[in-house]
Design a protein around this motif. Structure first.
Motif, PDB file in Angstrom:
ATOM      1  N   ASP A 188     -35.847  43.616-109.767  1.00 48.62           N
ATOM      2  CA  ASP A 188     -34.510  43.370-110.325  1.00 48.62           C
ATOM      3  C   ASP A 188     -33.573  44.559-110.158  1.00 48.62           C
ATOM      4  OD1 ASP A 188     -36.247  44.562-112.386  1.00 48.62           O
ATOM      5  OD2 ASP A 188     -34.461  44.483-113.632  1.00 48.62           O
ATOM      6  N   ILE A 189     -34.114  45.734-109.812  1.00 44.21           N
ATOM      7  CA  ILE A 189     -33.217  46.879-109.542  1.00 44.21           C
ATOM      8  C   ILE A 189     -33.207  47.234-108.049  1.00 44.21           C
ATOM      9  CG2 ILE A 189     -33.296  47.848-111.877  1.00 44.21           C
ATOM     10  CD1 ILE A 189     -35.287  49.997-110.714  1.00 44.21           C
ATOM     11  N   ALA A 190     -33.873  46.400-107.224  1.00 41.49           N
ATOM     12  CA  ALA A 190     -33.922  46.658-105.776  1.00 41.49           C
ATOM     13  C   ALA A 190     -32.655  46.148-105.095  1.00 41.49           C
ATOM     14  CB  ALA A 190     -35.147  45.963-105.173  1.00 41.49           C
TER      15      ALA A 190
ATOM     16  N   VAL B 123     -30.882  55.731-105.593  1.00 40.84           N
ATOM     17  CA  VAL B 123     -30.869  55.569-104.131  1.00 40.84           C
ATOM     18  C   VAL B 123     -31.192  54.096-103.857  1.00 40.84           C
ATOM     19  CG1 VAL B 123     -32.070  56.203-101.997  1.00 40.84           C
ATOM     20  CG2 VAL B 123     -31.615  57.941-103.737  1.00 40.84           C
ATOM     21  N   PRO B 124     -30.417  53.423-102.989  1.00 37.58           N
ATOM     22  CA  PRO B 124     -30.742  52.016-102.730  1.00 37.58           C
ATOM     23  C   PRO B 124     -32.141  51.888-102.119  1.00 37.58           C
ATOM     24  CG  PRO B 124     -29.022  52.789-101.229  1.00 37.58           C
ATOM     25  CD  PRO B 124     -29.250  53.884-102.225  1.00 37.58           C
ATOM     26  N   PHE B 125     -32.910  50.950-102.638  1.00 36.67           N
ATOM     27  CA  PHE B 125     -34.250  50.769-102.070  1.00 36.67           C
ATOM     28  C   PHE B 125     -34.537  49.296-101.817  1.00 36.67           C
ATOM     29  CE2 PHE B 125     -35.197  50.008-106.520  1.00 36.67           C
ATOM     30  CZ  PHE B 125     -36.260  49.132-106.525  1.00 36.67           C
ATOM     31  N   VAL B 126     -35.337  49.072-100.797  1.00 36.98           N
ATOM     32  CA  VAL B 126     -35.811  47.724-100.488  1.00 36.98           C
ATOM     33  C   VAL B 126     -37.306  47.688-100.751  1.00 36.98           C
ATOM     34  CG1 VAL B 126     -36.106  45.956 -98.702  1.00 36.98           C
ATOM     35  CG2 VAL B 126     -33.974  47.277 -98.807  1.00 36.98           C
ATOM     36  N   GLU B 127     -37.699  46.759-101.592  1.00 42.03           N
ATOM     37  CA  GLU B 127     -39.112  46.558-101.936  1.00 42.03           C
ATOM     38  C   GLU B 127     -39.760  45.694-100.852  1.00 42.03           C
ATOM     39  OE1 GLU B 127     -39.536  44.700-105.801  1.00 42.03           O
ATOM     40  OE2 GLU B 127     -41.600  44.107-105.391  1.00 42.03           O
ATOM     41  N   VAL B 128     -40.874  46.161-100.334  1.00 45.53           N
ATOM     42  CA  VAL B 128     -41.566  45.430 -99.255  1.00 45.53           C
ATOM     43  C   VAL B 128     -42.989  45.101 -99.690  1.00 45.53           C
ATOM     44  CG1 VAL B 128     -42.542  45.675 -96.917  1.00 45.53           C
ATOM     45  CG2 VAL B 128     -40.220  46.471 -97.380  1.00 45.53           C
TER      46      VAL B 128
ATOM     47  N   THR C 191     -47.263  47.057-112.215  1.00 48.66           N
ATOM     48  CA  THR C 191     -47.682  47.764-113.445  1.00 48.66           C
ATOM     49  C   THR C 191     -46.791  48.935-113.855  1.00 48.66           C
ATOM     50  OG1 THR C 191     -49.070  49.333-112.218  1.00 48.66           O
ATOM     51  CG2 THR C 191     -50.133  47.282-112.949  1.00 48.66           C
ATOM     52  N   SER C 192     -46.012  49.503-112.927  1.00 50.16           N
ATOM     53  CA  SER C 192     -45.508  50.864-113.173  1.00 50.16           C
ATOM     54  C   SER C 192     -44.069  50.950-113.702  1.00 50.16           C
ATOM     55  CB  SER C 192     -45.618  51.708-111.899  1.00 50.16           C
ATOM     56  OG  SER C 192     -45.144  53.013-112.165  1.00 50.16           O
ATOM     57  N   VAL C 193     -43.959  51.215-114.989  1.00 48.46           N
ATOM     58  CA  VAL C 193     -42.646  51.519-115.574  1.00 48.46           C
ATOM     59  C   VAL C 193     -42.185  52.890-115.066  1.00 48.46           C
ATOM     60  CG1 VAL C 193     -41.414  51.883-117.745  1.00 48.46           C
ATOM     61  CG2 VAL C 193     -43.182  50.124-117.610  1.00 48.46           C
ATOM     62  N   ALA C 194     -43.125  53.806-114.817  1.00 48.66           N
ATOM     63  CA  ALA C 194     -42.768  55.163-114.373  1.00 48.66           C
ATOM     64  C   ALA C 194     -42.082  55.137-113.000  1.00 48.66           C
ATOM     65  CB  ALA C 194     -44.024  56.039-114.310  1.00 48.66           C
ATOM     66  N   ILE C 195     -42.580  54.308-112.095  1.00 43.75           N
ATOM     67  CA  ILE C 195     -41.947  54.216-110.767  1.00 43.75           C
ATOM     68  C   ILE C 195     -40.583  53.540-110.893  1.00 43.75           C
ATOM     69  CG2 ILE C 195     -42.151  53.113-108.489  1.00 43.75           C
ATOM     70  CD1 ILE C 195     -45.135  53.870-108.558  1.00 43.75           C
ATOM     71  N   ARG C 196     -40.502  52.517-111.706  1.00 44.11           N
ATOM     72  CA  ARG C 196     -39.201  51.867-111.958  1.00 44.11           C
ATOM     73  C   ARG C 196     -38.184  52.891-112.495  1.00 44.11           C
ATOM     74  NH1 ARG C 196     -37.025  46.835-113.698  1.00 44.11           N
ATOM     75  NH2 ARG C 196     -35.159  47.182-114.928  1.00 44.11           N
ATOM     76  N   ASP C 197     -38.597  53.668-113.491  1.00 43.60           N
ATOM     77  CA  ASP C 197     -37.679  54.645-114.096  1.00 43.60           C
ATOM     78  C   ASP C 197     -37.213  55.685-113.077  1.00 43.60           C
ATOM     79  OD1 ASP C 197     -37.840  53.361-116.530  1.00 43.60           O
ATOM     80  OD2 ASP C 197     -39.178  54.817-117.458  1.00 43.60           O
ATOM     81  N   ALA C 198     -38.126  56.128-112.213  1.00 44.56           N
ATOM     82  CA  ALA C 198     -37.759  57.117-111.178  1.00 44.56           C
ATOM     83  C   ALA C 198     -36.724  56.523-110.222  1.00 44.56           C
ATOM     84  CB  ALA C 198     -39.009  57.559-110.409  1.00 44.56           C
TER      85      ALA C 198
END
Ligand code: CA2
Length: 145
Positions: free
Chosen positions: A119-121, A95-100, A82-89
């Motif tokens: 798609d940005i992970a 910072v490279p992140f891995v979605e789990v 749901t979160s565009v705000a978390i995506r934008d942050a």
């Protein structure tokens, strides 16, 4: 290289791990996951910092505060979907992140198949239970080595 610090961030309801729905999410709680991550981080010569919140804004603040970290492991829980705000942050801090995801979201309801983050992970780990957190830390370490 300076000793890297990784953040492990967990979103809403993940504080209930180990207390409810063990068939879906396993029997281990967040403190067990934290211990596992600390063990892997020591092996990788890294530091790891843990954070959980049920609040979307608090997660955004935490991601912003992690802008100098070497990487982020993120289980954003339902905010993933749901979160565009978390995506934008995440896009802003770069910072490279891995979605789990502990469960296999693709074997669940359709609304869980959509992620605002994937798609940005740097990578996505799904359905590997709580092992996913360790796998994500190892992947982040290999990305920066
Ligand atoms: O599989 C995952 O890790 C999820 O991110 C977990 C989220 C869910 O909304 C995502 O679609 C997939 C839910 C976390 C809820 O955690 C609970 C743990 C124990 C008992 C109840 C909820």
């Amino acid at each position: 290289m300076t000793r890297p610090t990784f953040a492990v961030l967990n979103g809403p309801n993940l504080n209930l791990l180990g207390i409810r729905e063990p068939d879906l999410y396993g029997a281990e709680g967040l403190s067990d996951i934290q211990q596992r991550c600390e063990k892997v981080a020591a092996e990788l010569d890294a530091d790891v910092e843990f954070f959980q919140s049920n609040d979307e804004g608090a997660l955004v603040d935490e991601i912003q505060a992690r802008r100098d970290n070497a990487g982020i492991v993120l289980n954003a829980g339902a905010y993933t979907h749901t979160s565009v705000a978390i995506r934008d942050a995440l896009a802003a801090v770069q910072v490279p992140f891995v979605e789990v995801h502990i469960s296999n979201v693709f074997a669940r309801e359709d609304f869980r198949h959509r992620s605002y983050l994937s798609d940005i992970a740097a990578g996505v780990i799904v359905g590997c239970g709580v092992d996913g957190y360790e796998l994500a830390l190892r992947r982040l370490a290999s990305l920066i080595s």
